[in-house]
Scaffold this motif. Structure first.
Motif, PDB file in Angstrom:
ATOM      1  N   ASP A 138    -116.861  21.935 -45.730  1.00  0.00           N
ATOM      2  CA  ASP A 138    -115.887  22.490 -46.664  1.00  0.00           C
ATOM      3  C   ASP A 138    -115.116  21.392 -47.395  1.00  0.00           C
ATOM      4  O   ASP A 138    -115.072  20.241 -46.958  1.00  0.00           O
ATOM      5  N   SER A 139    -114.500  21.778 -48.481  1.00  0.00           N
ATOM      6  CA  SER A 139    -113.696  20.867 -49.298  1.00  0.00           C
ATOM      7  C   SER A 139    -112.231  21.264 -49.209  1.00  0.00           C
ATOM      8  O   SER A 139    -111.893  22.330 -48.670  1.00  0.00           O
ATOM      9  N   LEU A 140    -111.375  20.424 -49.744  1.00  0.00           N
ATOM     10  CA  LEU A 140    -109.936  20.728 -49.780  1.00  0.00           C
ATOM     11  C   LEU A 140    -109.437  20.586 -51.206  1.00  0.00           C
ATOM     12  O   LEU A 140    -109.648  19.546 -51.844  1.00  0.00           O
ATOM     13  N   ALA A 141    -108.790  21.622 -51.704  1.00  0.00           N
ATOM     14  CA  ALA A 141    -108.189  21.590 -53.038  1.00  0.00           C
ATOM     15  C   ALA A 141    -106.670  21.637 -52.887  1.00  0.00           C
ATOM     16  O   ALA A 141    -106.158  22.275 -51.964  1.00  0.00           O
ATOM     17  N   SER A 142    -105.982  20.975 -53.789  1.00  0.00           N
ATOM     18  CA  SER A 142    -104.522  20.925 -53.665  1.00  0.00           C
ATOM     19  C   SER A 142    -103.830  21.448 -54.916  1.00  0.00           C
ATOM     20  O   SER A 142    -104.356  21.369 -56.033  1.00  0.00           O
ATOM     21  N   PHE A 143    -102.644  21.980 -54.686  1.00  0.00           N
ATOM     22  CA  PHE A 143    -101.738  22.400 -55.762  1.00  0.00           C
ATOM     23  C   PHE A 143    -100.336  22.355 -55.176  1.00  0.00           C
ATOM     24  O   PHE A 143    -100.170  22.188 -53.960  1.00  0.00           O
ATOM     25  N   THR A 144     -99.334  22.485 -56.009  1.00  0.00           N
ATOM     26  CA  THR A 144     -97.970  22.395 -55.488  1.00  0.00           C
ATOM     27  C   THR A 144     -97.390  23.790 -55.227  1.00  0.00           C
ATOM     28  O   THR A 144     -97.810  24.788 -55.828  1.00  0.00           O
ATOM     29  N   ALA A 145     -96.392  23.789 -54.357  1.00  0.00           N
ATOM     30  CA  ALA A 145     -95.684  25.046 -54.094  1.00  0.00           C
ATOM     31  C   ALA A 145     -95.029  25.551 -55.374  1.00  0.00           C
ATOM     32  O   ALA A 145     -94.978  26.764 -55.628  1.00  0.00           O
ATOM     33  N   GLY A 146     -94.543  24.616 -56.180  1.00  0.00           N
ATOM     34  CA  GLY A 146     -93.911  25.016 -57.439  1.00  0.00           C
ATOM     35  C   GLY A 146     -94.876  25.724 -58.367  1.00  0.00           C
ATOM     36  O   GLY A 146     -94.481  26.670 -59.079  1.00  0.00           O
ATOM     37  N   PHE A 147     -96.116  25.279 -58.378  1.00  0.00           N
ATOM     38  CA  PHE A 147     -97.115  25.953 -59.215  1.00  0.00           C
ATOM     39  C   PHE A 147     -97.311  27.395 -58.747  1.00  0.00           C
ATOM     40  O   PHE A 147     -97.329  28.321 -59.559  1.00  0.00           O
ATOM     41  N   ALA A 148     -97.430  27.570 -57.430  1.00  0.00           N
ATOM     42  CA  ALA A 148     -97.604  28.938 -56.911  1.00  0.00           C
ATOM     43  C   ALA A 148     -96.405  29.798 -57.294  1.00  0.00           C
ATOM     44  O   ALA A 148     -96.561  30.949 -57.735  1.00  0.00           O
ATOM     45  N   ARG A 149     -95.226  29.256 -57.155  1.00  0.00           N
ATOM     46  CA  ARG A 149     -94.012  30.027 -57.507  1.00  0.00           C
ATOM     47  C   ARG A 149     -93.952  30.323 -59.003  1.00  0.00           C
ATOM     48  O   ARG A 149     -93.471  31.386 -59.412  1.00  0.00           O
ATOM     49  N   SER A 150     -94.445  29.392 -59.812  1.00  0.00           N
ATOM     50  CA  SER A 150     -94.393  29.604 -61.266  1.00  0.00           C
ATOM     51  C   SER A 150     -95.219  30.809 -61.689  1.00  0.00           C
ATOM     52  O   SER A 150     -95.001  31.375 -62.767  1.00  0.00           O
ATOM     53  N   LEU A 151     -96.166  31.204 -60.839  1.00  0.00           N
ATOM     54  CA  LEU A 151     -96.992  32.385 -61.125  1.00  0.00           C
ATOM     55  C   LEU A 151     -96.456  33.625 -60.422  1.00  0.00           C
ATOM     56  O   LEU A 151     -97.089  34.690 -60.461  1.00  0.00           O
ATOM     57  N   GLY A 152     -95.312  33.482 -59.746  1.00  0.00           N
ATOM     58  CA  GLY A 152     -94.685  34.645 -59.128  1.00  0.00           C
ATOM     59  C   GLY A 152     -94.970  34.833 -57.654  1.00  0.00           C
ATOM     60  O   GLY A 152     -94.615  35.877 -57.090  1.00  0.00           O
ATOM     61  N   PHE A 153     -95.605  33.839 -57.026  1.00  0.00           N
ATOM     62  CA  PHE A 153     -95.958  33.994 -55.616  1.00  0.00           C
ATOM     63  C   PHE A 153     -94.880  33.399 -54.711  1.00  0.00           C
ATOM     64  O   PHE A 153     -94.160  32.481 -55.094  1.00  0.00           O
ATOM     65  N   LYS A 154     -94.823  33.945 -53.494  1.00  0.00           N
ATOM     66  CA  LYS A 154     -93.944  33.416 -52.465  1.00  0.00           C
ATOM     67  C   LYS A 154     -94.701  32.381 -51.651  1.00  0.00           C
ATOM     68  O   LYS A 154     -95.911  32.523 -51.424  1.00  0.00           O
TER      69      LYS A 154
ATOM     70  N   ASP B 138     -93.687  42.073 -45.123  1.00  0.00           N
ATOM     71  CA  ASP B 138     -92.845  41.800 -46.279  1.00  0.00           C
ATOM     72  C   ASP B 138     -92.309  40.381 -46.147  1.00  0.00           C
ATOM     73  O   ASP B 138     -91.405  40.125 -45.361  1.00  0.00           O
ATOM     74  N   ARG B 139     -92.877  39.464 -46.868  1.00  0.00           N
ATOM     75  CA  ARG B 139     -92.560  38.042 -46.734  1.00  0.00           C
ATOM     76  C   ARG B 139     -91.426  37.642 -47.671  1.00  0.00           C
ATOM     77  O   ARG B 139     -91.228  38.254 -48.719  1.00  0.00           O
ATOM     78  N   VAL B 140     -90.726  36.587 -47.270  1.00  0.00           N
ATOM     79  CA  VAL B 140     -89.639  36.047 -48.075  1.00  0.00           C
ATOM     80  C   VAL B 140     -89.968  34.599 -48.403  1.00  0.00           C
ATOM     81  O   VAL B 140     -90.355  33.822 -47.515  1.00  0.00           O
ATOM     82  N   ASP B 141     -89.841  34.248 -49.654  1.00  0.00           N
ATOM     83  CA  ASP B 141     -90.094  32.868 -50.065  1.00  0.00           C
ATOM     84  C   ASP B 141     -89.139  31.932 -49.334  1.00  0.00           C
ATOM     85  O   ASP B 141     -87.947  32.229 -49.177  1.00  0.00           O
ATOM     86  N   ASP B 142     -89.668  30.811 -48.869  1.00  0.00           N
ATOM     87  CA  ASP B 142     -88.862  29.862 -48.099  1.00  0.00           C
ATOM     88  C   ASP B 142     -88.624  28.601 -48.933  1.00  0.00           C
ATOM     89  O   ASP B 142     -89.532  27.783 -49.110  1.00  0.00           O
ATOM     90  N   PRO B 143     -87.408  28.435 -49.432  1.00  0.00           N
ATOM     91  CA  PRO B 143     -87.143  27.280 -50.292  1.00  0.00           C
ATOM     92  C   PRO B 143     -87.191  25.947 -49.558  1.00  0.00           C
ATOM     93  O   PRO B 143     -87.154  24.889 -50.203  1.00  0.00           O
ATOM     94  N   SER B 144     -87.275  25.970 -48.227  1.00  0.00           N
ATOM     95  CA  SER B 144     -87.411  24.694 -47.511  1.00  0.00           C
ATOM     96  C   SER B 144     -88.762  24.039 -47.840  1.00  0.00           C
ATOM     97  O   SER B 144     -88.925  22.829 -47.650  1.00  0.00           O
ATOM     98  N   VAL B 145     -89.696  24.863 -48.298  1.00  0.00           N
ATOM     99  CA  VAL B 145     -90.928  24.292 -48.853  1.00  0.00           C
ATOM    100  C   VAL B 145     -90.627  24.030 -50.329  1.00  0.00           C
ATOM    101  O   VAL B 145     -90.675  24.935 -51.162  1.00  0.00           O
TER     102      VAL B 145
END
Lengths: 156, 124
Positions: free
Chosen positions: B68-84, B3-10
């Motif tokens: 392999d390749s590397l794709a990037s996105f922001t933590a805010g984007f992940a949170r905007s979809l409801g993810f921790k 059970d994970r908790v979102d960490d706002p330090s990110v």
């Protein structure tokens, strides 16, 4: 979204039978464009074969190999798509972390993604460039003709 | 799955990297590439491994995975979809973090659409 949205998930998932269920029978050969369907089917089978013998951690994320039951479900599903082979592009096929497989068809702005999960249920994503609709259910009940018709923009 | 908790330090503007296998690349009609949605799906652990970009380098993130390749996105984007977003540093990889739970379906597709390439390796 066009016909897929108009029809309920009942019609996307309903018992259907492939004309080739069981084998490439002589009965089926008589009703389908053999060369096109066979070529399509064996080409996609070759893609599936690439992923049959993956090692554990094939992805570097700790995934188990693709489960045998997933391979069998995928081949069965592809055999049903082969009924539509003359009209369909080849799908992209790739393994999914966790032991599943993924099929992706693209025709113009439309996309049809099918993920075969480790428990052999399937999750389907219809995309038309404007919105995405996802449904899930049992592979053997997936209405392949309806999905193919939607993908090709034809009326059903 | 823990059970994970979102960490706002990110913070929301933190850039996260996801390693993408060659099999998870889709070639567009114009010749460009995008990640397939399954590049952002983990049905095994049900958590998506990423790197916190400012804690590593592309070379380190791709160490041992030269194709392999590397794709990037922001933590805010992940949170905007409801993810921790959860830091999960390991001795081997201090930059390791998790998107919890793993995206699936149309949310995974949103990640694929939103992501931009940091490193793109194609067969050509």
């Amino acid at each position: 979204m066009t016909s897929i949205q108009a029809k309920s998930t009942h019609s996307i998932f309903e018992p259907t039978e492939s004309r080739i269920s069981g084998a490439w029978s002589t009965q089926w050969v008589g009703v389908t464009n053999v060369l096109s369907a066979e070529s399509w089917f064996y080409t996609v089978l070759d893609s599936v074969r690439e992923y049959v013998d993956l090692n554990s951690d094939w992805d570097g994320y700790g995934s188990p190999p693709v489960h045998q039951r997933v391979v069998e479900t995928t081949v069965s599903l592809l055999a049903r798509f082969a009924d539509e082979a003359a009209r369909l592009p080849l799908p992209e096929i790739a393994p999914v972390t966790g032991g599943g497989l993924h099929l992706e068809f693209e025709v113009a702005a439309k996309g049809l993604e099918i993920e075969i999960l480790p428990d052999t249920t399937i999750e389907i994503l219809f995309s038309d460039g404007e919105e995405d609709i996802e449904v899930s259910g049992r592979a053997e009940w997936f209405n392949v003709p309806l999905a193919s018709t939607w993908l090709l923009g034809e009326s059903y | 799955m823990a059970d994970r908790v979102d960490d706002p330090s990110v913070t929301d503007d933190t850039i996260l990297w996801r390693r993408v296998l060659p099999d998870w690349l889709h070639k567009n009609e114009d010749g460009s590439y995008r990640p397939q949605s399954i590049a952002f799906v983990d049905r095994g652990s049900h958590e998506l491994s990423v790197h916190i970009s400012h804690m590593t380098t592309p070379q380190k993130a791709l160490a041992g995975f030269p194709d392999d390749s590397l794709a990037s996105f922001t933590a805010g984007f992940a949170r905007s979809l409801g993810f921790k977003v959860v830091p999960d540093s390991t001795p081997v990889d201090p930059s390791h973090a998790l998107i919890c739970p793993s995206p699936t379906g149309k949310k995974a597709k949103k990640f694929a659409k939103e992501s931009t390439w940091v490193v793109l390796k194609t067969a050509q």
